[in-house]
Scaffold this motif. Structure first.
Motif, PDB file in Angstrom:
ATOM      1  N   SER A  60      22.765 121.038  15.296  1.00  0.00           N
ATOM      2  CA  SER A  60      22.288 121.931  16.350  1.00  0.00           C
ATOM      3  C   SER A  60      20.853 122.332  16.058  1.00  0.00           C
ATOM      4  O   SER A  60      20.410 122.335  14.904  1.00  0.00           O
ATOM      5  N   LEU A  61      20.138 122.646  17.112  1.00  0.00           N
ATOM      6  CA  LEU A  61      18.800 123.206  16.979  1.00  0.00           C
ATOM      7  C   LEU A  61      18.947 124.710  17.076  1.00  0.00           C
ATOM      8  O   LEU A  61      19.485 125.228  18.052  1.00  0.00           O
ATOM      9  N   VAL A  62      18.491 125.435  16.043  1.00  0.00           N
ATOM     10  CA  VAL A  62      18.644 126.890  16.022  1.00  0.00           C
ATOM     11  C   VAL A  62      17.294 127.550  15.789  1.00  0.00           C
ATOM     12  O   VAL A  62      16.388 126.957  15.190  1.00  0.00           O
ATOM     13  N   GLU A  63      17.162 128.787  16.249  1.00  0.00           N
ATOM     14  CA  GLU A  63      15.939 129.558  16.062  1.00  0.00           C
ATOM     15  C   GLU A  63      16.238 130.759  15.179  1.00  0.00           C
ATOM     16  O   GLU A  63      17.276 131.409  15.319  1.00  0.00           O
ATOM     17  N   LEU A  64      15.360 131.030  14.225  1.00  0.00           N
ATOM     18  CA  LEU A  64      15.515 132.194  13.364  1.00  0.00           C
ATOM     19  C   LEU A  64      15.094 133.447  14.134  1.00  0.00           C
ATOM     20  O   LEU A  64      13.903 133.677  14.372  1.00  0.00           O
ATOM     21  N   GLY A  65      16.077 134.237  14.540  1.00  0.00           N
ATOM     22  CA  GLY A  65      15.805 135.452  15.299  1.00  0.00           C
ATOM     23  C   GLY A  65      14.961 135.166  16.522  1.00  0.00           C
ATOM     24  O   GLY A  65      15.248 134.257  17.304  1.00  0.00           O
ATOM     25  N   ASP A  66      13.881 135.942  16.674  1.00  0.00           N
ATOM     26  CA  ASP A  66      12.937 135.698  17.768  1.00  0.00           C
ATOM     27  C   ASP A  66      11.601 135.212  17.217  1.00  0.00           C
ATOM     28  O   ASP A  66      10.548 135.455  17.803  1.00  0.00           O
ATOM     29  N   SER A  67      11.659 134.509  16.089  1.00  0.00           N
ATOM     30  CA  SER A  67      10.439 134.032  15.426  1.00  0.00           C
ATOM     31  C   SER A  67       9.770 132.899  16.182  1.00  0.00           C
ATOM     32  O   SER A  67       8.590 132.619  15.979  1.00  0.00           O
ATOM     33  N   GLY A  68      10.534 132.226  17.039  1.00  0.00           N
ATOM     34  CA  GLY A  68      10.002 131.071  17.733  1.00  0.00           C
ATOM     35  C   GLY A  68      10.032 129.807  16.897  1.00  0.00           C
ATOM     36  O   GLY A  68       9.676 128.733  17.388  1.00  0.00           O
ATOM     37  N   HIS A  69      10.480 129.917  15.625  1.00  0.00           N
ATOM     38  CA  HIS A  69      10.536 128.740  14.741  1.00  0.00           C
ATOM     39  C   HIS A  69      11.957 128.192  14.712  1.00  0.00           C
ATOM     40  O   HIS A  69      12.925 128.944  14.557  1.00  0.00           O
ATOM     41  N   THR A  70      12.072 126.885  14.881  1.00  0.00           N
ATOM     42  CA  THR A  70      13.391 126.263  14.954  1.00  0.00           C
ATOM     43  C   THR A  70      13.698 125.444  13.707  1.00  0.00           C
ATOM     44  O   THR A  70      12.804 124.950  13.014  1.00  0.00           O
ATOM     45  N   PHE A  71      14.994 125.293  13.447  1.00  0.00           N
ATOM     46  CA  PHE A  71      15.516 124.524  12.326  1.00  0.00           C
ATOM     47  C   PHE A  71      16.625 123.621  12.837  1.00  0.00           C
ATOM     48  O   PHE A  71      17.187 123.846  13.909  1.00  0.00           O
ATOM     49  N   ALA A  72      16.957 122.616  12.035  1.00  0.00           N
ATOM     50  CA  ALA A  72      18.135 121.797  12.309  1.00  0.00           C
ATOM     51  C   ALA A  72      19.281 122.342  11.468  1.00  0.00           C
ATOM     52  O   ALA A  72      19.126 122.588  10.274  1.00  0.00           O
ATOM     53  N   LEU A  73      20.414 122.579  12.099  1.00  0.00           N
ATOM     54  CA  LEU A  73      21.589 123.100  11.405  1.00  0.00           C
ATOM     55  C   LEU A  73      22.700 122.063  11.475  1.00  0.00           C
ATOM     56  O   LEU A  73      23.243 121.795  12.541  1.00  0.00           O
ATOM     57  N   LYS A  74      22.998 121.481  10.340  1.00  0.00           N
ATOM     58  CA  LYS A  74      24.063 120.483  10.270  1.00  0.00           C
ATOM     59  C   LYS A  74      25.355 121.174   9.847  1.00  0.00           C
ATOM     60  O   LYS A  74      25.391 121.864   8.826  1.00  0.00           O
TER      61      LYS A  74
ATOM     62  N   ARG B 117      19.840 131.873  16.273  1.00  0.00           N
ATOM     63  CA  ARG B 117      20.253 131.762  17.669  1.00  0.00           C
ATOM     64  C   ARG B 117      20.329 130.281  18.048  1.00  0.00           C
ATOM     65  O   ARG B 117      19.403 129.513  17.804  1.00  0.00           O
ATOM     66  N   LEU B 118      21.453 129.893  18.644  1.00  0.00           N
ATOM     67  CA  LEU B 118      21.632 128.506  19.051  1.00  0.00           C
ATOM     68  C   LEU B 118      20.719 128.183  20.227  1.00  0.00           C
ATOM     69  O   LEU B 118      20.732 128.866  21.254  1.00  0.00           O
ATOM     70  N   VAL B 119      19.906 127.134  20.053  1.00  0.00           N
ATOM     71  CA  VAL B 119      19.047 126.668  21.135  1.00  0.00           C
ATOM     72  C   VAL B 119      19.774 125.600  21.943  1.00  0.00           C
ATOM     73  O   VAL B 119      19.918 125.698  23.150  1.00  0.00           O
ATOM     74  N   ARG B 120      20.261 124.597  21.240  1.00  0.00           N
ATOM     75  CA  ARG B 120      21.064 123.552  21.893  1.00  0.00           C
ATOM     76  C   ARG B 120      21.670 122.647  20.842  1.00  0.00           C
ATOM     77  O   ARG B 120      21.247 122.623  19.688  1.00  0.00           O
ATOM     78  N   LYS B 121      22.697 121.907  21.241  1.00  0.00           N
ATOM     79  CA  LYS B 121      23.289 120.896  20.374  1.00  0.00           C
ATOM     80  C   LYS B 121      22.404 119.652  20.404  1.00  0.00           C
ATOM     81  O   LYS B 121      21.941 119.238  21.462  1.00  0.00           O
ATOM     82  N   LEU B 122      22.201 119.078  19.255  1.00  0.00           N
ATOM     83  CA  LEU B 122      21.328 117.914  19.166  1.00  0.00           C
ATOM     84  C   LEU B 122      22.096 116.604  19.052  1.00  0.00           C
ATOM     85  O   LEU B 122      21.630 115.566  19.486  1.00  0.00           O
ATOM     86  N   GLY B 123      23.263 116.638  18.447  1.00  0.00           N
ATOM     87  CA  GLY B 123      24.011 115.393  18.278  1.00  0.00           C
ATOM     88  C   GLY B 123      25.224 115.609  17.411  1.00  0.00           C
ATOM     89  O   GLY B 123      25.430 116.673  16.829  1.00  0.00           O
ATOM     90  N   SER B 124      26.057 114.586  17.327  1.00  0.00           N
ATOM     91  CA  SER B 124      27.250 114.651  16.500  1.00  0.00           C
ATOM     92  C   SER B 124      27.548 113.260  15.971  1.00  0.00           C
ATOM     93  O   SER B 124      27.064 112.255  16.490  1.00  0.00           O
ATOM     94  N   GLY B 125      28.324 113.217  14.909  1.00  0.00           N
ATOM     95  CA  GLY B 125      28.671 111.941  14.305  1.00  0.00           C
ATOM     96  C   GLY B 125      29.937 112.048  13.502  1.00  0.00           C
ATOM     97  O   GLY B 125      30.702 113.010  13.661  1.00  0.00           O
ATOM     98  N   ALA B 126      30.153 111.066  12.630  1.00  0.00           N
ATOM     99  CA  ALA B 126      31.402 110.987  11.893  1.00  0.00           C
ATOM    100  C   ALA B 126      31.560 112.144  10.913  1.00  0.00           C
ATOM    101  O   ALA B 126      32.666 112.502  10.547  1.00  0.00           O
TER     102      ALA B 126
END
Length: 584
Positions: free
Chosen positions: A226-240, A212-221
């Motif tokens: 994006s910051l994403v959460e695995l289901g409703d686990s409450g644990h977030t990952f960075a998705l490039k 689940r998309l939490v929010r966009k974190l940044g962009s570049g060249a």
């Protein structure tokens, strides 16, 4: 950035890695490569044959406009310059017969041939300027030279004609691994890794729908994070997220594949953790661990130049990561504070797209002699009264200890790195290997200790000149210990064969007295000098972080914000010249 003891903060200038993203073999022809995407279309590469012809050094050419070839005193100088500018602007293959001038002022009749380098979409990215000396030799030879260099442009653009084939998929191997959880032994106790293992075991291959998309974190060249959460686990990952078509169009395919290989192969607590990739028809998504403490550059901006015990801590963790990369056959080539993230206060090296991944390491054990202190105990006292043994003397003994030598056998032929961190042999154009990483480590030590790089200058040309020829100097107002100075001098030795680490690898650097008393095996369990304030911005997703020190808080100062790469190898766009001369 404030220096130790106060002082003026230097102007914050984004330092983007030199990145030409092409394969340029050292052809035995006199030619230049000019980047049309930069102001004034500067020279970003000069061949060895060109330097011999013009009797100049590479650092005299890089960054200048190719018009410097023309003789300004020629009767038709203005006309030749105007025609040359028009040829550059037209992006078409063309020739110009004129007078050229060498660095010593001598002139010669020359045929200058411009060859555009187009990507798979037909857009002109670079121009190769071939220079032929017509003062002697046959015209037929000149035409042969032009043709051979023109043929080589296909290699320099990464086989653009092949990539233009709609049936060819350069990401085929990467697509085949989509959704797989990469085996990471050292991540066994990582909560994110455990959650993903459960997801794969119960739901099969990883899919975007799992997050689940939490929010966009940044962009570049290269894409966006994006910051994403695995289901409703409450644990977030960075998705490039990297767009495939964009990478093909900009000839970045090899960079993507190189970084993917490194991220899959590495499994180390001081290197970025990539759990796996999810590939779709349009994009590649890298699932990475979030590093919540910012990066070393932000730390320097916040705290100023660091104390020596702090320098020792971070540099030791970086050395450990370089040792591991070299063991796997990789030459990192882009070490700088921006690429050292902080996770729980510990160093995490990231950004591997400029890594040389074709080396081969054959580890060997070398016996070395070291001096140790031997403690002599009073055993008679123990036998007589049963008390604890008492130390009555000590002496120094010389003992043999094994040392692991693990440096890749590699001779890279590239112009890659970040300006202030480039090793002399890269600028000069010699083949390079692992010593370039030890040079960059020396620059990192210097910047962490003094808040500035040792050879910085207002322009690229001056910086290159300083790196190649200027003797190393230390700030008069900011002293360091003799041991730290000796370490930096050893690492910043201009001759790569005499540089610290060149013969004994990482173990040679680790054995330096500056690190005496450091327990290398327990670095990950040591209390870090600084920890990120809870809730502070994750590295570099476009903002600076606040820090508190777990060792001292007497040197906290306001730091300037600076654009930098984020924790998942996204580079800022439009900030600084972006070159690369890669050997894939």
């Amino acid at each position: 950035r404030k220096k130790k003891g106060g002082g003026q903060a230097r102007k914050q200038v984004p330092r983007v890695a030199i990145d030409l993203a092409t394969t340029v073999e050292r052809l035995d022809h006199a030619f230049l490569v000019c980047d049309l995407g930069m102001e004034e279309s500067p020279v970003v590469f000069a061949s060895d044959a060109f330097l011999r012809m013009m009797a100049c050094h590479r650092e005299d050419i890089l960054g200048r406009h190719p018009r410097m070839l023309l003789n300004p005193e020629s009767a038709v100088a203005a006309e030749a310059a105007s025609k040359f500018e028009n040829l550059l602007a037209n992006n078409a293959e063309a020739g110009l017969r004129t007078e050229a001038v060498r660095s010593d002022g001598s002139v010669f009749p020359a045929l200058i041939q411009l060859c555009p380098m187009k990507d798979a979409g037909g857009a002109c990215k670079f121009v190769v300027v071939v220079v032929l000396d017509e003062s002697g030799g046959e015209r037929r030879d000149s035409l042969f030279d032009i043709a051979s260099v023109g043929t080589a442009l296909h290699d320099m653009m990464g086989a653009a004609s092949t990539l233009a084939d709609v049936d060819y998929n350069p990401f085929e191997e990467l697509d085949a691994k989509s959704g797989q959880l990469a085996p990471k032994v050292h991540a066994a106790h990582d909560r994110g890794y455990q959650l993903l293992q459960t997801q794969v075991r119960e739901g099969g291959a990883l899919r975007l729908a799992n997050f689940r998309l939490v929010r966009k974190l940044g962009s570049g060249a290269s894409g966006e994070v994006s910051l994403v959460e695995l289901g409703d686990s409450g644990h977030t990952f960075a998705l490039k997220t990297v767009n495939k078509e964009d990478m093909v169009r900009r000839n970045k395919v090899n960079r993507v594949l190189t970084e993917d290989k490194v991220l899959r192969d590495v499994d180390h607590p001081f290197l970025a953790l990539c759990y796996g990739t999810i590939s779709t028809p349009k994009d590649i998504h890298y699932l990475l661990r979030c590093c919540e403490g910012g990066d070393l550059y932000q730390l320097l901006n916040s705290q100023g130049a660091l104390k020596e015990e702090h320098v020792r801590f971070y540099v030791a963790e970086v050395i450990t990561s370089l040792k591991y990369l070299h063991l796997l056959g990789f030459i990192y080539r882009d070490l700088k504070p921006e690429n050292v993230l902080l996770d729980g206060g510990h160093a995490i090296v990231t950004d591997f797209d400029l890594t040389y991944a074709r080396g081969n390491t054959i580890p060997r054990i070398q016996q070395t002699t070291v001096e140790i202190d031997v403690i002599m105990e009073d055993t008679d006292c123990v036998q007589k009264c049963g008390c604890a043994p008492r130390v009555h003397s000590s002496e120094t003994a010389r003992v043999q200890r094994p040392r692991l030598i693990a440096s890749p056998v590699a001779r890279a032929n590239s112009f890659v790195g970040t300006q202030d961190y480039l090793a002399p042999e890269i600028i000069i154009g010699n083949c390079h290997s692992t010593p370039v990483d030890w040079w960059s480590l020396g620059v990192l030590c210097y910047e962490l200790a003094f808040g500035t790089t040792p050879f910085q200058a207002p322009s690229r040309t001056e910086a290159f000149e300083n790196i190649v020829n200027k003797p190393l100097e230390f700030p008069e107002h900011d002293h360091c210990s003799p041991l730290l100075a000796d370490l930096i001098k050893g690492l910043l030795t201009k001759d790569p064969e005499k540089r610290l680490g060149s013969s004994g690898g990482a173990e040679e650097v680790m054995a330096h007295p500056f690190f005496n008393g450091l327990n290398w095996s327990l670095l990950r369990h040591m209390e870090p000098p600084f920890k990120a304030v809870p809730g502070s911005a994750r590295r570099s997703y476009g903002s600076s972080s606040s820090y508190t020190s777990s060792i001292s808080s007497d040197r906290v100062s306001a730091g300037g914000q600076r654009h930098s790469n984020n924790s998942t190898a996204i580079r800022s766009s439009g900030l600084a010249p972006h070159l690369e001369y890669n050997d894939y």
